[in-house]
Design a protein around this motif. Structure first.
Motif, PDB file in Angstrom:
ATOM      1  N   PHE A  24       4.799  43.240 -15.986  1.00 20.78           N
ATOM      2  CA  PHE A  24       3.401  44.214 -15.662  1.00 20.78           C
ATOM      3  C   PHE A  24       4.208  44.176 -14.404  1.00 20.78           C
ATOM      4  N   ALA A  45       1.796  37.306 -14.112  1.00 22.85           N
ATOM      5  CA  ALA A  45       3.468  39.010 -15.330  1.00 22.85           C
ATOM      6  C   ALA A  45       3.290  39.658 -13.764  1.00 22.85           C
ATOM      7  N   GLN A  98      -6.651  37.225 -12.744  1.00 24.63           N
ATOM      8  CA  GLN A  98      -6.768  37.660 -14.200  1.00 24.63           C
ATOM      9  C   GLN A  98      -5.105  37.598 -14.352  1.00 24.63           C
ATOM     10  N   VAL A  99      -4.299  38.191 -14.198  1.00 25.29           N
ATOM     11  CA  VAL A  99      -2.778  38.211 -15.351  1.00 25.29           C
ATOM     12  C   VAL A  99      -1.614  37.213 -14.306  1.00 25.29           C
ATOM     13  N   ASN A 138      -2.522  43.396 -22.471  1.00 26.25           N
ATOM     14  CA  ASN A 138      -1.294  41.900 -22.428  1.00 26.25           C
ATOM     15  C   ASN A 138      -0.796  43.019 -20.608  1.00 26.25           C
ATOM     16  N   PRO A 139      -0.997  42.090 -20.128  1.00 25.42           N
ATOM     17  CA  PRO A 139      -1.468  40.629 -20.365  1.00 25.42           C
ATOM     18  C   PRO A 139      -2.970  40.634 -20.364  1.00 25.42           C
ATOM     19  N   ARG A 156      -6.433  40.158 -19.258  1.00 19.14           N
ATOM     20  CA  ARG A 156      -7.753  40.067 -18.665  1.00 19.14           C
ATOM     21  C   ARG A 156      -8.943  40.198 -19.052  1.00 19.14           C
TER      22      ARG A 156
END
Length: 289
Positions: free
Chosen positions: A63, A58, A54-55, A75-76, A78
């Motif tokens: 993250f 990051a 998903q991210v 954020n980030p 998803r």
């Protein structure tokens, strides 16, 4: 219980809490947090492939090892939207974090606030201001709004100031408070002045750019606090603002500087974004030099 099993269980608990959050189900979120005391203070040390998918990268940067509260920012990205009651859901997560780790709560709050201020999903979902408020009410310091300015979120930057944030040079110029700029510029570091030029480009403020260039800010230097990978000219191109691009080029901005992430020149950025008018201008400017 082995450490591997514990990490797998933590991942599953995070997923359960996030499923409730994404669904906007406050009762289910409270239930997950009650069933797993301590979850509000835990970090997702080894997220499953589901989150990496998903991210992406990051997880190796801003993250890395996320707390559950961080996910409230969207954020980030998803998914494309945050639920309409995202602020109420965030308050539930804050309540759990305070119960589980009151001492570390402020750090969680302030990183989440930066994620909200700079995140497009919170703004596009219409919950950015409400999320900022719930975080500030819980103890997050509003700061100087640079994260919001770096994302082109002028409303969020202005709101942070209204909630007690510190007015910096970038904020004064991007929000049109030019009467306060001389005092702020005199006390600003070289990095803060450069960040102000980057922010002016991001927010399509050629008038602010002109003020900073007249003050002596380097037209080609990169920012330090926001977008250190590219120049103000790159960011003016990204903003799609021809007058901002023209102001920088007329001030002598180099056209051949490449950003450090994509290795592109401002012209490359314009072509990639399909900004034909800006690309034509940069091509002609290059031919004149």
């Amino acid at each position: 219980m082995t450490s591997t099993t514990a990490l797998t269980l933590r991942d599953a608990r995070f997923r359960a809490a996030l499923a409730a959050f994404d669904a906007g189900d406050e009762a289910a979120l409270r239930r997950v947090l009650a069933e797993h005391p301590g979850l509000g203070a835990e970090r997702l040390e080894e997220p499953g492939a589901w989150l990496r998918e998903q991210v992406g990268e990051a997880l190796d940067g801003y993250f890395r090892r996320p707390f559950l509260l961080w996910f409230a920012a969207g954020n980030p990205v998803r998914g494309g939207r945050l639920p309409p009651n995202a602020a109420s859901l965030a308050a539930i997560l804050i309540e759990a974090a305070r119960r589980d780790d009151a001492e570390g709560l402020r750090d969680q709050l302030e990183h989440t606030l930066e994620l909200v201020a700079s995140g497009r999903v919170a703004r596009e979902s219409g919950v950015q201001i409400a999320l900022l408020d719930v975080l500030i009410d819980a103890g997050a310091r509003p700061g100087d709004g640079l994260a919001a300015l770096g994302a082109g979120h002028l409303q969020a930057a202005a709101h942070l100031l209204e909630r007690g944030g510190t007015l910096g040079l970038a904020g004064a110029l991007c929000l049109g408070r030019f009467d306060e700029a001389p005092r702020l510029a005199a006390g600003a570091s070289a990095g803060e002045r450069q960040d102000a030029l980057i922010a002016a480009a991001v927010n399509a403020r050629p008038d602010a750019q002109a003020w900073l260039l007249a003050f002596g800010v380097d037209v080609d230097a990169r920012g330090s606090g926001i977008h250190p990978h590219a120049t103000a000219l790159h960011q003016a191109v990204a903003a799609g603002c021809l007058p901002a691009v023209q102001r920088l080029v007329e001030a002598g901005a180099r056209l051949d500087v490449r950003d450090t992430v994509h290795r592109g020149t401002p012209l490359d950025w314009a072509r990639y974004a399909g900004q034909a008018q800006i690309a034509s201008y940069l091509e002609a400017a290059g031919e004149r030099r």
